[in-house]
Motif scaffolding. Structure first.
Motif, mmCIF file in Angstrom:
data_model
loop_
_atom_site.group_PDB
_atom_site.id
_atom_site.type_symbol
_atom_site.label_atom_id
_atom_site.label_comp_id
_atom_site.label_asym_id
_atom_site.label_seq_id
_atom_site.Cartn_x
_atom_site.Cartn_y
_atom_site.Cartn_z
ATOM 1 N N LEU A 261 0.949 -1.275 0.034
ATOM 2 C CA LEU A 261 -0.008 -0.050 -0.210
ATOM 3 C C LEU A 261 0.864 1.267 -0.104
ATOM 4 C CD1 LEU A 261 -2.923 -0.912 2.440
ATOM 5 C CD2 LEU A 261 -2.867 -1.283 -0.073
ATOM 6 N N THR A 262 0.403 2.286 -0.590
ATOM 7 C CA THR A 262 1.023 3.565 -0.607
ATOM 8 C C THR A 262 1.345 4.094 0.572
ATOM 9 O OG1 THR A 262 -0.759 4.925 -1.669
ATOM 10 C CG2 THR A 262 0.582 3.956 -3.288
ATOM 11 N N LYS A 263 2.019 5.240 0.586
ATOM 12 C CA LYS A 263 2.341 5.928 1.959
ATOM 13 C C LYS A 263 0.927 6.794 2.252
ATOM 14 C CE LYS A 263 5.036 9.688 3.916
ATOM 15 N NZ LYS A 263 4.908 9.130 5.172
ATOM 16 N N ASP A 264 0.365 7.338 1.353
ATOM 17 C CA ASP A 264 -0.810 8.159 1.678
ATOM 18 C C ASP A 264 -1.651 7.438 2.111
ATOM 19 O OD1 ASP A 264 -0.959 7.084 -0.819
ATOM 20 O OD2 ASP A 264 -2.561 8.479 -1.467
ATOM 21 N N ILE A 265 -2.104 5.963 1.651
ATOM 22 C CA ILE A 265 -3.133 4.897 1.944
ATOM 23 C C ILE A 265 -2.879 4.623 3.631
ATOM 24 C CG2 ILE A 265 -4.088 2.674 1.846
ATOM 25 C CD1 ILE A 265 -3.709 2.940 -1.190
ATOM 26 N N VAL A 266 -1.602 4.422 3.907
ATOM 27 C CA VAL A 266 -1.265 3.821 5.227
ATOM 28 C C VAL A 266 -1.309 5.043 5.983
ATOM 29 C CG1 VAL A 266 0.711 3.278 6.696
ATOM 30 C CG2 VAL A 266 0.333 2.272 4.269
ATOM 31 N N ASP A 267 -0.937 6.208 5.560
ATOM 32 C CA ASP A 267 -1.148 7.197 6.714
ATOM 33 C C ASP A 267 -2.682 7.776 6.910
ATOM 34 O OD1 ASP A 267 1.592 7.861 6.667
ATOM 35 O OD2 ASP A 267 1.642 9.464 5.290
ATOM 36 N N ASP A 268 -3.209 7.540 5.883
ATOM 37 C CA ASP A 268 -4.714 7.714 6.172
ATOM 38 C C ASP A 268 -5.341 6.656 6.843
ATOM 39 O OD1 ASP A 268 -7.363 9.216 5.124
ATOM 40 O OD2 ASP A 268 -7.950 7.308 4.371
ATOM 41 N N TYR A 269 -5.127 5.436 7.020
ATOM 42 C CA TYR A 269 -5.268 4.383 7.872
ATOM 43 C C TYR A 269 -4.971 4.993 9.390
ATOM 44 C CZ TYR A 269 -6.834 0.649 4.993
ATOM 45 O OH TYR A 269 -7.447 -0.329 3.961
ATOM 46 N N ALA A 270 -3.701 5.308 9.374
ATOM 47 C CA ALA A 270 -3.220 5.948 10.631
ATOM 48 C C ALA A 270 -4.226 7.031 11.308
ATOM 49 C CB ALA A 270 -1.625 6.042 10.880
ATOM 50 N N ARG A 271 -4.747 7.803 10.485
ATOM 51 C CA ARG A 271 -5.366 8.983 10.999
ATOM 52 C C ARG A 271 -6.898 8.565 11.529
ATOM 53 N NH1 ARG A 271 -2.858 11.618 6.547
ATOM 54 N NH2 ARG A 271 -4.634 11.040 5.173
ATOM 55 N N LYS A 272 -7.501 7.705 10.701
ATOM 56 C CA LYS A 272 -8.824 7.420 11.012
ATOM 57 C C LYS A 272 -8.850 6.162 11.865
ATOM 58 C CE LYS A 272 -10.401 8.638 6.086
ATOM 59 N NZ LYS A 272 -11.085 8.116 4.832
ATOM 60 N N GLN A 273 -7.741 5.409 12.137
ATOM 61 C CA GLN A 273 -7.562 4.299 13.068
ATOM 62 C C GLN A 273 -8.753 3.323 12.656
ATOM 63 O OE1 GLN A 273 -8.150 5.913 17.005
ATOM 64 N NE2 GLN A 273 -5.823 6.234 17.077
ATOM 65 N N GLU A 274 -8.724 2.786 11.189
ATOM 66 C CA GLU A 274 -9.542 1.729 10.666
ATOM 67 C C GLU A 274 -9.766 0.680 11.691
ATOM 68 O OE1 GLU A 274 -11.640 -0.492 8.612
ATOM 69 O OE2 GLU A 274 -11.264 1.522 7.787
ATOM 70 N N LYS A 275 -10.984 0.404 12.058
ATOM 71 C CA LYS A 275 -11.531 -0.581 12.945
ATOM 72 C C LYS A 275 -10.929 -2.159 12.417
ATOM 73 C CE LYS A 275 -16.319 -0.771 11.631
ATOM 74 N NZ LYS A 275 -16.972 -2.077 12.041
ATOM 75 N N ASP A 276 -11.063 -2.359 11.066
ATOM 76 C CA ASP A 276 -10.895 -3.561 10.631
ATOM 77 C C ASP A 276 -9.507 -4.061 10.154
ATOM 78 O OD1 ASP A 276 -13.489 -4.742 11.147
ATOM 79 O OD2 ASP A 276 -14.269 -3.542 9.346
ATOM 80 N N VAL A 277 -8.564 -2.823 10.130
ATOM 81 C CA VAL A 277 -7.034 -3.180 9.718
ATOM 82 C C VAL A 277 -6.145 -2.825 10.669
ATOM 83 C CG1 VAL A 277 -5.735 -2.151 7.959
ATOM 84 C CG2 VAL A 277 -8.014 -2.755 7.434
ATOM 85 N N LYS A 278 -5.141 -3.467 10.533
ATOM 86 C CA LYS A 278 -3.829 -2.912 11.400
ATOM 87 C C LYS A 278 -2.695 -2.806 10.607
ATOM 88 C CE LYS A 278 -2.978 -7.550 13.255
ATOM 89 N NZ LYS A 278 -2.983 -8.502 14.504
ATOM 90 N N ILE A 279 -1.636 -2.058 10.891
ATOM 91 C CA ILE A 279 -0.393 -1.708 10.560
ATOM 92 C C ILE A 279 0.681 -1.992 11.221
ATOM 93 C CG2 ILE A 279 0.951 0.136 9.391
ATOM 94 C CD1 ILE A 279 -1.793 1.546 9.131
ATOM 95 N N ILE A 280 1.647 -2.800 10.795
ATOM 96 C CA ILE A 280 2.807 -3.363 11.547
ATOM 97 C C ILE A 280 4.085 -2.595 10.758
ATOM 98 C CG2 ILE A 280 4.299 -5.166 12.293
ATOM 99 C CD1 ILE A 280 1.914 -6.919 12.454
ATOM 100 N N LYS A 281 4.784 -1.820 11.243
ATOM 101 C CA LYS A 281 6.025 -1.235 10.408
ATOM 102 C C LYS A 281 7.321 -1.999 10.880
ATOM 103 C CE LYS A 281 4.203 3.524 10.146
ATOM 104 N NZ LYS A 281 4.257 3.422 8.737
ATOM 105 N N TYR A 282 8.296 -2.098 9.888
ATOM 106 C CA TYR A 282 9.496 -2.863 10.078
ATOM 107 C C TYR A 282 10.305 -2.210 8.949
ATOM 108 C CZ TYR A 282 7.999 -5.832 6.239
ATOM 109 O OH TYR A 282 7.573 -6.319 4.921
ATOM 110 N N ASN A 283 11.584 -2.478 9.122
ATOM 111 C CA ASN A 283 12.740 -2.101 8.217
ATOM 112 C C ASN A 283 12.959 -3.207 7.178
ATOM 113 O OD1 ASN A 283 13.621 0.697 8.549
ATOM 114 N ND2 ASN A 283 14.784 -0.090 10.490
ATOM 115 N N ARG A 284 12.890 -3.103 5.986
ATOM 116 C CA ARG A 284 12.978 -4.203 5.059
ATOM 117 C C ARG A 284 14.419 -4.056 4.047
ATOM 118 N NH1 ARG A 284 9.311 -6.352 0.367
ATOM 119 N NH2 ARG A 284 8.932 -4.293 -0.431
#
Length: 526
Positions: A261-284
């Motif tokens: 997913l693009t940065k803007d989609i992920v950032d939007d999820y973080a702002r809205k705190q989407e109830k059915d989706v979670k984000i795990i960040k890691y260096n790749r």
């Protein structure tokens, strides 16, 4: 207003129903959505990290990458090993009772056959094992469960190459039965059949649509209590080219996870705190750079390459466009040979000074090739347009041409490009792998690039044989410094990746090497 409210209510009900339907009956399968760059499922040939990751689910190697302590590989098919004082003789003691999907037992002969097949195949992405071991004389089968490897030169990091996807162990007996004159090493067969000992086996690869794998009933890890035993039956890699479509399917429950997913989609999820989706960040272990080809003027001029490096507004790119951290060298963090120092940075005055001292003080035109889809959280065109704007400030007019990644690969390996904006990774999680891939004169990327540096090659040879970590670090840092002032790359960033999944998906291992991520350890729990 009444009609509008009714439409909203109907859409809401339909979405709720689709979510429940999508999840219902899928307790025994997991689906990953990704934009497929899959051209083979033969372990010795994958070009893309995606293909390597799928292969990893079906095969085992002698050792496993240790994400918690990268300097110490873990036992896998080899339960233990011995090495002599100068790292020229390695002896591996295999697990007993390991079965391939065919039911054949895995022995030392399979190990020798598999690695020899890879070395003699000599495909561009295969680990550089041929630099260290002679396929005809370097192996000794001591007994069914012991194999000795005698290297041409000592290599303290040899284990890391043996833990790569390319060094996977295949079923010798089964593969030799199906080889033909048209398919002498069974590579075509391995596109549609798996002959490994891993937690999954290949059920079907439907080109451009999906790869379906099912749990391996013969998997040795079940009896051994190994951590890679899946608790679900089916894994599917679904070809979903657009990130916006991946987002929609994730929210509906049609896919369970993605890392694209693009940065803007992920950032939007973080702002809205989407109830059915979670984000795990890691260096790749994935990065991006402008690769300049010194065979094509004006990139033969080191001053021009330095001007490009200092003209890029890295901070803005990372802050506004990419999901990434700064990277200015060919080695990924946290591998040996990297640290937090900055070797070059955005400095417009310095960039203009380099241009003035070059053979092209008034600027020039060139064409950069970019791929399709997204990389490091942004589509390639968006990043290219930002770079185009940055370089225009020092008189460089950058034209953009976009191609499918198969075409990009062909242009890269043939050296037929002015410059490429590309992603790069590692198909073996070790610094020597990166140096072989991106820094040596005869490495995979630079072989037909027109760039060579005898000092880099000399330092790389010394680093390979140096067992003292501190001394090895210094040697590799010298390579980094040469590349920062003389190399063909303007390294931009290393991915800060986002594993985005449904809330009921657990167990993600966070392995920075995407080729070695274990999908078998994922599970669904509501």
């Amino acid at each position: 207003m009444i009609l509008k409210g009714l439409v909203v209510m109907i859409v809401s009900v339909m979405l709720s129903v689709s979510l429940s339907i999508a999840s219902e009956g899928r307790e025994n399968e997991l689906i990953k959505g990704e934009n497929h760059h899959i051209r083979t499922l033969d372990p010795i040939k994958p070009i893309s990290v995606q293909a390597a990751a799928l292969i990893h689910q079906m095969y085992d190697s002698l050792v496993s990458y240790n994400k918690d302590n990268p300097a110490k590989p873990l036992p896998n098919l080899a339960q233990r090993w011995d090495v002599n004082s100068d790292s020229t003789e390695w002896t591996f003691y295999l697990r007993k009772g390991v079965k391939f999907t065919s039911g054949n037992e895995l022995t030392a002969k399979d190990v020798v056959y598999s690695i020899t097949r890879g070395i003699k195949g000599d495909f561009p992405v295969y680990p550089p094992l041929k630099n260290y071991i002679d396929p005809d004389t370097g192996f000794t089968v001591v007994n069914d469960y012991t194999v000795k490897m005698n290297l041409k030169v000592g290599y303290a990091g040899f284990l890391f190459l043996l833990g790569s996807v390319g060094a996977s162990v295949l079923d010798k007996v089964a593969l030799e039965k199906i080889t033909t004159d048209d398919d002498p090493i069974g590579s075509l067969h391995l596109n549609d059949n798996s002959l490994g000992s891993g937690p999954f086996l290949l059920k079907k690869w439907e080109r451009e649509e999906r790869v379906t794998m099912v749990k391996n009933p013969n998997y040795w890890g079940i009896k051994a209590g190994y951590h890679r035993v899946p608790i679900y039956q089916t894994f599917i890699s679904l070809n979903v080219k657009e990130p916006t479509v991946q987002k929609m399917m994730l929210e509906r429950g049609d896919i369970d996870f993605t890392i694209e997913l693009t940065k803007d989609i992920v950032d939007d999820y973080a702002r809205k705190q989407e109830k059915d989706v979670k984000i795990i960040k890691y260096n790749r272990y994935v990065g991006t750079s402008i690769l300049m080809n010194p065979k094509h003027p004006p990139f033969a001029d080191p001053s021009v390459r330095n001007a490009v490096r200092h003209a890029i507004d890295y901070d803005t790119i990372i802050k506004e466009l990419l999901s990434a951290v700064r990277m200015d060298r060919p080695i990924f963090k946290p591998m040996v040979g990297t640290d937090d120092s900055i070797l070059y940075n955005y400095d417009l005055a310095k960039a203009k000074s380099y241009m003035a001292a070059s053979k092209f003080p008034n600027g020039f035109d060139f064409t950069i090739f970019i791929g399709t889809g997204i990389g490091l959280g942004a589509d390639w065109e968006t990043l290219a347009l930002k770079l185009q704007s940055d370089l225009s400030k020092i008189g460089i007019n950058m034209k953009i041409e976009q191609y499918e990644w198969s075409v990009m690969d062909e242009k890269l390996f043939s050296g037929s490009y002015n410059a490429q904006l590309n992603w790069f990774g590692t198909l073996w999680a070790e610094t020597e792998g990166i140096i072989s891939l991106a820094a040596r004169s005869e490495g995979i990327i630079l072989k037909d690039n027109g760039y060579s540096n005898a000092e880099v090659d000399r330092l790389a040879d010394l680093a390979v044989q140096e067992s003292d970590t501190g001394k090895r670090f210094e040697l590799l840092m010298k390579i980094n410094r040469i590349f920062a002032k003389n190399g063909p790359n303007a390294f931009i960033a290393q991915e800060l990746s986002n594993f985005v999944c449904r809330k009921d998906i657990h167990g993600f291992d966070g392995n920075p090497d995407s080729a070695l991520q274990d999908y078998a350890v994922l599970y669904r729990r509501r």
